[in-house]
Scaffold this motif. Structure first.
Motif, PDB file in Angstrom:
ATOM      1  N   GLY A  53      46.489  84.403  21.015  1.00  0.00           N
ATOM      2  CA  GLY A  53      45.844  83.757  20.031  1.00  0.00           C
ATOM      3  C   GLY A  53      45.827  82.055  20.031  1.00  0.00           C
ATOM      4  O   GLY A  53      44.840  81.397  20.526  1.00  0.00           O
ATOM      5  N   ILE A  54      47.115  81.667  20.299  1.00  0.00           N
ATOM      6  CA  ILE A  54      47.117  79.981  20.559  1.00  0.00           C
ATOM      7  C   ILE A  54      46.605  79.755  21.934  1.00  0.00           C
ATOM      8  O   ILE A  54      45.929  78.600  21.992  1.00  0.00           O
ATOM      9  N   ASN A  55      46.985  80.544  22.759  1.00  0.00           N
ATOM     10  CA  ASN A  55      46.483  80.196  24.208  1.00  0.00           C
ATOM     11  C   ASN A  55      44.699  79.938  24.306  1.00  0.00           C
ATOM     12  O   ASN A  55      44.185  79.111  24.695  1.00  0.00           O
TER      13      ASN A  55
ATOM     14  N   THR B 290      43.324  76.979  22.210  1.00  0.00           N
ATOM     15  CA  THR B 290      43.617  75.885  22.982  1.00  0.00           C
ATOM     16  C   THR B 290      42.684  75.519  23.842  1.00  0.00           C
ATOM     17  O   THR B 290      41.697  74.605  24.096  1.00  0.00           O
ATOM     18  N   PHE B 291      42.270  76.687  24.624  1.00  0.00           N
ATOM     19  CA  PHE B 291      41.562  76.679  25.710  1.00  0.00           C
ATOM     20  C   PHE B 291      40.124  76.588  25.137  1.00  0.00           C
ATOM     21  O   PHE B 291      39.234  75.553  25.753  1.00  0.00           O
TER      22      PHE B 291
ATOM     23  N   GLY C  42      41.590  82.284  12.058  1.00  0.00           N
ATOM     24  CA  GLY C  42      42.978  82.633  11.453  1.00  0.00           C
ATOM     25  C   GLY C  42      43.019  83.459  10.226  1.00  0.00           C
ATOM     26  O   GLY C  42      43.869  84.334   9.993  1.00  0.00           O
TER      27      GLY C  42
ATOM     28  N   LEU D 118      43.773  77.247  13.464  1.00  0.00           N
ATOM     29  CA  LEU D 118      44.129  78.618  13.824  1.00  0.00           C
ATOM     30  C   LEU D 118      45.381  78.959  13.007  1.00  0.00           C
ATOM     31  O   LEU D 118      45.361  80.137  12.274  1.00  0.00           O
ATOM     32  N   VAL D 119      46.385  78.112  12.965  1.00  0.00           N
ATOM     33  CA  VAL D 119      47.710  78.429  12.441  1.00  0.00           C
ATOM     34  C   VAL D 119      47.651  77.836  10.745  1.00  0.00           C
ATOM     35  O   VAL D 119      48.531  78.137  10.175  1.00  0.00           O
TER      36      VAL D 119
ATOM     37  N   TYR E 268      39.546  73.031  24.027  1.00  0.00           N
ATOM     38  CA  TYR E 268      39.251  72.065  25.085  1.00  0.00           C
ATOM     39  C   TYR E 268      37.921  71.865  25.757  1.00  0.00           C
ATOM     40  O   TYR E 268      37.387  70.939  25.969  1.00  0.00           O
TER      41      TYR E 268
ATOM     42  N   THR F 192      43.589  74.686  17.551  1.00  0.00           N
ATOM     43  CA  THR F 192      44.938  75.336  17.619  1.00  0.00           C
ATOM     44  C   THR F 192      45.575  75.110  16.200  1.00  0.00           C
ATOM     45  O   THR F 192      46.144  76.232  15.485  1.00  0.00           O
TER      46      THR F 192
ATOM     47  N   SER G 289      40.999  70.668  21.722  1.00  0.00           N
ATOM     48  CA  SER G 289      41.946  71.695  21.583  1.00  0.00           C
ATOM     49  C   SER G 289      42.954  71.883  20.281  1.00  0.00           C
ATOM     50  O   SER G 289      43.500  72.649  19.739  1.00  0.00           O
ATOM     51  N   LEU G 290      43.368  70.244  20.193  1.00  0.00           N
ATOM     52  CA  LEU G 290      44.268  70.219  18.916  1.00  0.00           C
ATOM     53  C   LEU G 290      43.570  70.736  17.611  1.00  0.00           C
ATOM     54  O   LEU G 290      44.207  71.490  16.893  1.00  0.00           O
TER      55      LEU G 290
END
Lengths: 195, 189
Positions: B60-62, B65-66, B15, B84-85, B69, B81, B77-78
């Protein structure tokens, strides 16, 4: 206040769920909701957000959510908008990852629908850019500066660097104009050209 | 648990390092997760990126998460994500409060005046990039100009007119574009 937080969450969730392509693709929906309908941002503040998203590290959607949330409802607003921007993608990708861990998408209608959305978003951004151009490019200096900056972007110069150069040039130009205004006021002349 | 914390910190780093949006994540992720003895094979990573680009939502979020996971299930995944933010929340939040606080200052006015010009130029640039990505059948090059997809061109023109002339809501324009795309693009290209 709660209403504003909900609006931020819901709008950014809608943007994340609908808009393909990321980055500035979400600009038309942001403009429609926050500038045109709710009047919580001016078009100039929207451009401040665009400049900020390109200079601060991190993904553009999250930068936009945090800075708009902050502007409209403080830190709680930033959190609400960010949660909205993350939530739908998180759920959609999680479902895809659980159901089809190795899948590559190849259904022609599915691909067609996505290509259609990207094409539609192109039209929306063009309409937004049209309006931004009309509001921003008011004089010769603005037109030349924007054209040079656009050429730099087309030559692969980093967007963050473009914003920084624009800030330097804009600051110097404003300083020169302010000096001209002062001199004109002292000599009691007519209204000088406005910056 | 340590695994999850490391994933979070790793994505915090991504990030902080990705300037100019989610696409910058691809080289960072490749260096960290792709290759022999690592989490992903190049082929699986390629699929992951194309699904992330084809699915609605910030790329980026997608992608985060992928990858999270695949690495460690739902908690992964949590962690990825949120990692990153997290820097964005602090940095963009601080930058915006700074702008709000000094908005009326003379120096800040000059800064914002210039920044807006730069931002406008980048919006024009985005229009050209989106045209290249959505209307042309290949990347633009002076030597070999690729063909224009007629279906996509029709959709772009109608979305511009529906928004500008008929004041349609963006939601309906986007949904209509998706339906038209599914009907037209497999047939006429």
């Amino acid at each position: 206040m709660l209403k504003k937080l909900w609006l931020l969450f819901f709008t950014f969730a809608k943007i994340a769920a609908l808009v393909l392509g990321g980055g500035l693709a979400m600009l038309p929906v942001i403009e429609e909701t926050f500038v045109n309908k709710k009047k919580l941002l001016t078009q100039e503040e929207l451009l401040d957000v665009v400049a900020l998203t390109q200079t601060v590290p991190g993904i553009i959607a999250a930068n936009a959510a945090v800075s708009i949330g902050m502007k409209i409802a403080g830190f709680a607003g930033a959190l609400a908008a960010l949660a909205g921007a993350v939530f739908p993608s998180f759920v959609i990708i999680l479902i895809i990852a659980i159901l089809f861990p190795g899948l590559s998408p190849d259904n022609p209608y599915w691909l067609g629908a996505f290509a259609g959305i990207r094409a539609g978003v192109t039209g929306l951004i063009a309409a937004t850019a049209w309006k931004i151009g009309k509001n921003t490019l008011k004089g010769t200096f603005e037109c030349i500066a924007a054209a040079v900056l656009l050429a730099a972007a087309l030559h692969g110069i980093n967007p963050g660097l473009i914003i920084i150069v624009a800030i330097a040039v804009g600051s110097i130009y404003c300083r020169i104009c302010a000096g001209r205004v002062n001199r004109a006021e002292k000599s009691g002349g007519k209204d000088p050209e406005k910056c | 648990m340590l695994n999850i914390l490391l994933l979070f910190l790793n994505f915090c780093k991504f990030g902080l390092l990705c300037f100019g949006g989610g696409y910058m994540l691809i080289p960072l992720l490749t260096a960290e997760f792709v290759g022999e003895g690592k989490l992903l094979t190049p082929e699986r990573f390629g699929n992951l990126i194309s699904i992330s680009q084809l699915t609605p939502g910030p790329v980026g979020i997608n992608t985060a998460t992928f990858t999270g996971y695949i690495s460690s299930g739902f908690p992964g995944s949590l962690a990825a994500t949120l990692g990153l933010v997290f820097p964005t929340l602090l940095l963009a939040g601080a930058a915006m409060s700074f702008i709000i606080k000094f908005r009326e200052h003379r120096v800040m006015k000059g800064i914002l005046y210039g920044a807006r010009l730069g931002a406008a130029a980048l919006v024009f640039y985005a229009v050209l990039i989106f045209m290249e990505l959505s209307l042309l059948t290949g990347p633009f090059d002076i030597g070999s100009i690729p063909a224009i997809s007629p279906g996509a061109l029709l959709i772009t023109l109608s979305s511009f007119v529906l928004l500008k002339r008929f004041k349609w809501q963006t939601t309906w324009v986007i949904l209509l574009s998706g339906v038209l795309g599914a009907l037209l693009i497999p047939r006429i290209g």
